[in-house]
Design a protein around this motif. Structure first.
Motif: not given
Lengths: 250, 250
Positions: A130-133, A138-140, A156-160, B210-211
């Motif tokens: 994902p690179t769109t705003p 949502w990631m944040e 954390r990333m894997a959990t997300l 966070a990102l």
DNA sequence: GTCGTATTGCGTAAGTTATACGCAGAAGTA
DNA sequence: TACTTCTGCGTATAACTTACGCAATACGAC
């Protein structure tokens, strides 16, 4: 050549982020990236992703098909941007002092609701991380929920990814079932009559005993009285699994 | 009109199941559904799903494009059947006496390996609940793993969807990253150089703290020394969550 | 054997589609 | 005022799916 920071992203993505602006020379522009994206979303909402073509979107704007290419490098870019903009903004999680688990659950349910409102988003072929705003926003939010859990960045990333992957695949199935029902002429919300019968007609009992146990139980044919029950089942399992890890860490 | 059991499935699906046979009148058939499916798989393996067109598949068989339509109602049917046949047969789980958890883990890893071998399967748009032979065979195997867990039919089904959903969404991401790297000219297996940098260039630090914490940690740029580690992380979380439920049930 | 008929492969053609290329003209800049 | 740059878009191409129908074929019935 722009101001030094080369993002490596398509120009239209930089436009969507607001990192790059259109030059102000030349004739006045009659279109804008936003209007094009809105038009594409309108077509997808009304007639599905299949109906989204450059010509159709242009017609919606009273413009010629080729004019869109001044704003978008390719059709796939447009579709990706439309899917991004079709997401509502992410929920305000975590609330002050809110624990990670209820916060992440709210986040997941918000994504579910967004996908329920625009099922076609799930049909958009994903062409990279994902690179769109909006997707990054949502990631944040999800990452913020996990900040005080003691998990490291990779975890954390894997959990997300685990949670969003669940939401998307669950909604894909829910959506497909609804579509199959509707195309069969039945009103939405009716039971999945037929799926159990289809399987039974085609998969013989001796080779598929475990499957027939499920068919016989009527699970496939029962009306889903509470649609969200199924969703919450999987979500709670996942959150339980994450909780096990977090508790072991502390 | 056939033998009374109307499956409601496309004719080609019934053919694939062996439930319906081609009539044996008329000229000798030069093609067969299986050969067509094999040819489609060959094209997809070699040149990706994009390259699969009716004309291309027909050319592979030395036949005319329109001849395929005697075996397949539409292109989407063919693609769905090709994706189904591209799956290897499901693993022999559970082994005699094998516990549900290792069995289900083997099942999940087998699906992962299948998808790694044929990444294009993930690009095939899903058009309904699984009704093709191989997909149902995989279902059967997973359900067998869960038979002695005390979960009811609905829960077994939901658990299966949870696991397969995880496998597919994880592999989708893994595949996309690999593709993005390769198209950037780097050899496969290299690190995701650039993704962290892309995000940093476009998402400003104040709005995405966070990102940026994750970006700064280098998670995005570290080489994935062991690709399977990430996969197992999520899988173990999910299995943990299921185990919590099963233990509570007993 | 012989005939009728179901079924084959496939030619033709129609309708969509994305998009490369380049031109005429408009707006800003010097 | 002249020049540059950018816009919208017309034209054109190549690829795609698939409806329709025809001639040839081989089985089944008699």
């Amino acid at each position: 050549m722009n101001d030094g920071t080369d993002t490596g992203l398509p120009t239209s993505f930089e436009l969507a982020w607001g990192v790059r602006e259109h030059p102000n020379k030349g004739p006045k522009r009659g279109l804008s990236l936003n209007r094009i994206i809105e038009a594409a979303i309108g077509v997808a909402d009304a007639e599905g992703l299949r109906a989204v073509s450059m010509g159709r979107v242009a017609a919606e704007l009273g413009a010629a098909p080729m004019s869109l290419y001044r704003y978008v490098g390719t059709k796939d870019e447009l579709v990706t941007l439309a899917a991004d903009a079709a997401y509502s903004p992410p929920p305000d999680v975590p609330a002050a002092g809110e624990d990670w688990r209820p916060a992440l659950a709210r986040w997941a349910r918000a994504e579910r609701d967004t996908l329920r409102a625009r099922p076609w988003v799930l049909q958009v072929p994903i062409s990279g991380p994902p690179t769109t705003p909006n997707a990054v926003a949502w990631m944040e939010r999800a990452l913020r929920c996990l900040e005080k859990t003691g998990l490291d960045a990779g975890e954390r990333m894997a959990t997300l990814l685990l949670v969003t992957g669940y939401v998307r695949s669950h909604m894909l199935i829910e959506t497909q079932i609804a579509a199959a029902l509707e195309s069969a002429g039945q009103p939405p919300g009716a039971e999945l009559t037929g799926y159990g019968r289809q399987l039974a007609a085609v998969a013989d009992r001796a080779r598929f005993p475990a499957l027939h146990a499920v068919i016989d139980s009527g699970t496939f044919d029962e009306p889903a009285d509470d649609i969200d029950e199924d969703f919450d089942f999987g979500l709670e399992r996942i959150l339980d699994g994450i909780e096990v890890l977090i508790n072991a860490r502390v």
